[in-house]
Write an enzyme that holds these catalytic residues in place. Structure first.
Site, PDB file in Angstrom:
ATOM      1  N   HIS A   1      28.368  33.637  18.518  1.00  0.00           N
ATOM      2  CA  HIS A   1      29.064  32.361  18.236  1.00  0.00           C
ATOM      3  C   HIS A   1      30.383  32.726  17.548  1.00  0.00           C
ATOM      4  O   HIS A   1      30.398  33.061  16.357  1.00  0.00           O
ATOM      5  CB  HIS A   1      28.163  31.508  17.330  1.00  0.00           C
ATOM      6  CG  HIS A   1      28.754  30.195  16.917  1.00  0.00           C
ATOM      7  ND1 HIS A   1      28.148  28.987  17.177  1.00  0.00           N
ATOM      8  CD2 HIS A   1      29.886  29.887  16.236  1.00  0.00           C
ATOM      9  CE1 HIS A   1      28.871  27.998  16.685  1.00  0.00           C
ATOM     10  NE2 HIS A   1      29.937  28.519  16.099  1.00  0.00           N
TER      11      HIS A   1
ATOM     12  N   CYS B   1      34.564  24.178  10.309  1.00  0.00           N
ATOM     13  CA  CYS B   1      33.372  23.877   9.521  1.00  0.00           C
ATOM     14  C   CYS B   1      33.830  23.267   8.201  1.00  0.00           C
ATOM     15  O   CYS B   1      34.680  23.845   7.518  1.00  0.00           O
ATOM     16  CB  CYS B   1      32.541  25.136   9.277  1.00  0.00           C
ATOM     17  SG  CYS B   1      31.117  24.821   8.212  1.00  0.00           S
TER      18      CYS B   1
ATOM     19  N   ARG C   1      28.768  18.769  18.704  1.00  0.00           N
ATOM     20  CA  ARG C   1      28.325  18.856  17.306  1.00  0.00           C
ATOM     21  C   ARG C   1      29.284  19.729  16.489  1.00  0.00           C
ATOM     22  O   ARG C   1      30.063  19.228  15.687  1.00  0.00           O
ATOM     23  CB  ARG C   1      26.881  19.404  17.248  1.00  0.00           C
ATOM     24  CG  ARG C   1      26.187  19.225  15.903  1.00  0.00           C
ATOM     25  CD  ARG C   1      26.679  20.124  14.776  1.00  0.00           C
ATOM     26  NE  ARG C   1      26.619  21.547  15.070  1.00  0.00           N
ATOM     27  CZ  ARG C   1      27.108  22.489  14.255  1.00  0.00           C
ATOM     28  NH1 ARG C   1      27.687  22.168  13.115  1.00  0.00           N
ATOM     29  NH2 ARG C   1      27.054  23.771  14.607  1.00  0.00           N
ATOM     30  N   ASP C   2      29.250  21.018  16.734  1.00  0.00           N
ATOM     31  CA  ASP C   2      30.086  21.914  15.921  1.00  0.00           C
ATOM     32  C   ASP C   2      31.560  21.547  16.083  1.00  0.00           C
ATOM     33  O   ASP C   2      32.334  21.590  15.125  1.00  0.00           O
ATOM     34  CB  ASP C   2      29.849  23.366  16.364  1.00  0.00           C
ATOM     35  CG  ASP C   2      30.410  24.379  15.386  1.00  0.00           C
ATOM     36  OD1 ASP C   2      30.954  23.966  14.355  1.00  0.00           O
ATOM     37  OD2 ASP C   2      30.296  25.594  15.657  1.00  0.00           O
TER      38      ASP C   2
ATOM     39  N   HIS D   1      34.509  32.202  16.549  1.00  0.00           N
ATOM     40  CA  HIS D   1      35.642  31.302  16.309  1.00  0.00           C
ATOM     41  C   HIS D   1      36.923  32.102  16.542  1.00  0.00           C
ATOM     42  O   HIS D   1      36.953  33.316  16.347  1.00  0.00           O
ATOM     43  CB  HIS D   1      35.606  30.756  14.881  1.00  0.00           C
ATOM     44  CG  HIS D   1      34.610  29.645  14.713  1.00  0.00           C
ATOM     45  ND1 HIS D   1      34.957  28.392  14.306  1.00  0.00           N
ATOM     46  CD2 HIS D   1      33.277  29.611  14.925  1.00  0.00           C
ATOM     47  CE1 HIS D   1      33.878  27.623  14.259  1.00  0.00           C
ATOM     48  NE2 HIS D   1      32.834  28.341  14.626  1.00  0.00           N
TER      49      HIS D   1
END
Ligand code: HMG
Ligand code: MG
Length: 303
Positions: free
Chosen positions: A208, A241, A16-17, A210
């Protein structure tokens, strides 16, 4: 290692991400094959789908078909993002095990990403949360831009704690604190988690990260030191994103697993199988995996 958790849960967010930002629409069968490989690799939780407006995120428009076709393993939680009741209905029909309401610690990002203020988003999520619980679904809250925002700059730990408190009030079982643009550093990570853990159990908080500024693994280590035991990562470092300018990939799962293996921390996940999954999706996307450990392991095998 002394003082660090003995085991951690990895939430694999690649399908998904990781894939949501890809410009070319990926055939559902490729996504299904990836999720099936990740299931076989031993993840307990895979973020598989997103039921958002297809005008906002076209890549996720095939989520229903993907969820229908995957081979599910008993005990594995397949998660889906839902911004509103329309998304929840779709997630229920697709038999998601967990739904994710996604807010932000920054007002500016909330507007760009979901077209409403933080307060409005919480009110929108309230009905979703009640309905999700009535249906027996697990509920996760995700807080974007918790360490910095591409539009408004600095974000304070108190602003993160405020959204955590609101999501706790909605009944979230787990809450992830996301560094959407990868600007956070180790001391800040410890400060934010220490602040947030005053009000919400650390065992149900996730990191989470990055890797935009190359800090993700260091930030994971810093979070482990303060007791965080759930991390999100993306196979082959897929990600970005669409509503966060400059956001590059999520931290690569292969790299995280290599780190944890070296620390003797249990995950229940088969690293070589994740390397295969990472090489598979990267071949399909026509580029090298953004995982240093994954590529190193694959190269050693090829010798
Ligand atoms: P809006 O335009 O304000 O909403 O969008 P609306 O209610 O006016 O609806 C507009 C249109 O969207 C309507 O269709 C609705 O039916 C449709 P139209 O009448 O124009 O044909 N619509 C939907 N369609 C399918 N599923 C739905 C849905 N809802 C409305 N659930 C909205 C508001 C929230 C819907 C929109 O802004 C949106 O979908 N945003 C999603 C953005 C997104 O997915 N961003 C990426 C995920 S967040 C992320 O990646 C960060 C994270 O991973 C953490 C990290 O990495 O750091 C979590
Ligand atoms: Mg992410």
């Amino acid at each position: 290692m002394k003082g660090l958790p003995a085991a951690v849960k990895i939430v694999e967010v690649g399908p998904r991400d990781g894939l949501q930002n890809e410009k070319e629409i990926i055939a559902p069968d490729i996504k299904v094959a990836l999720i099936n490989q990740l299931t076989a690799a031993g993840f307990q939780n895979i973020e598989a789908a997103s039921f958002v407006s297809p005008k906002w995120v076209p890549q996720m428009a095939t989520s229903t078909e993907v969820m229908e076709k995957i081979t599910r393993k008993s005990g594995v939680v397949y998660s889906a993002l839902v911004p509103n009741m329309q998304g929840l209905q779709a997630a229920l029909a697709a038999r998601a095990d967990e739904v994710v309401i996604f807010g932000a610690a920054s007002e500016a990002f909330s507007q760009k990403n979901i077209n409403c203020s933080i307060a409005e988003s919480i009110e929108r999520f309230r009905v979703v949360a009640v309905a999700a619980k009535e249906q027996g679904l697990r509920l996760r809250g995700s807080i974007s831009c918790a360490f910095g925002c591409p539009y408004q700059g600095a974000v304070s730990p108190d602003a993160v704690a405020d959204v955590v408190a609101r999501m706790q009030d909605l009944g979230c079982d787990e809450i992830d604190i996301a560094d959407t643009i990868g600007v956070g550093t180790a001391a800040q990570v410890q400060q934010v988690f220490a602040r947030v853990a005053r009000d919400f159990p650390i065992a149900r908080l996730a990191g989470h990260f990055h890797d935009t500024y190359g800090q993700a693994l260091t930030n994971i280590y810093a979070a482990l030191e303060v007791g965080v035991a759930i991390f999100h990562s993306s196979v082959a470092g897929l990600g970005g994103c669409p509503y966060a300018k400059g956001a590059t990939g999520n931290v690569a799962t292969e790299d995280v697993l290599y780190l944890l293996q070296g620390l003797g921390i249990q995950t229940g996940i088969d690293l070589p199988a994740v390397v295969d999954a990472g090489q598979f999706i990267s071949r399909h996307l026509g580029r090298k995996a953004a995982s240093r450990a994954g590529n190193a392991i694959a190269a050693r095998r090829a010798d």
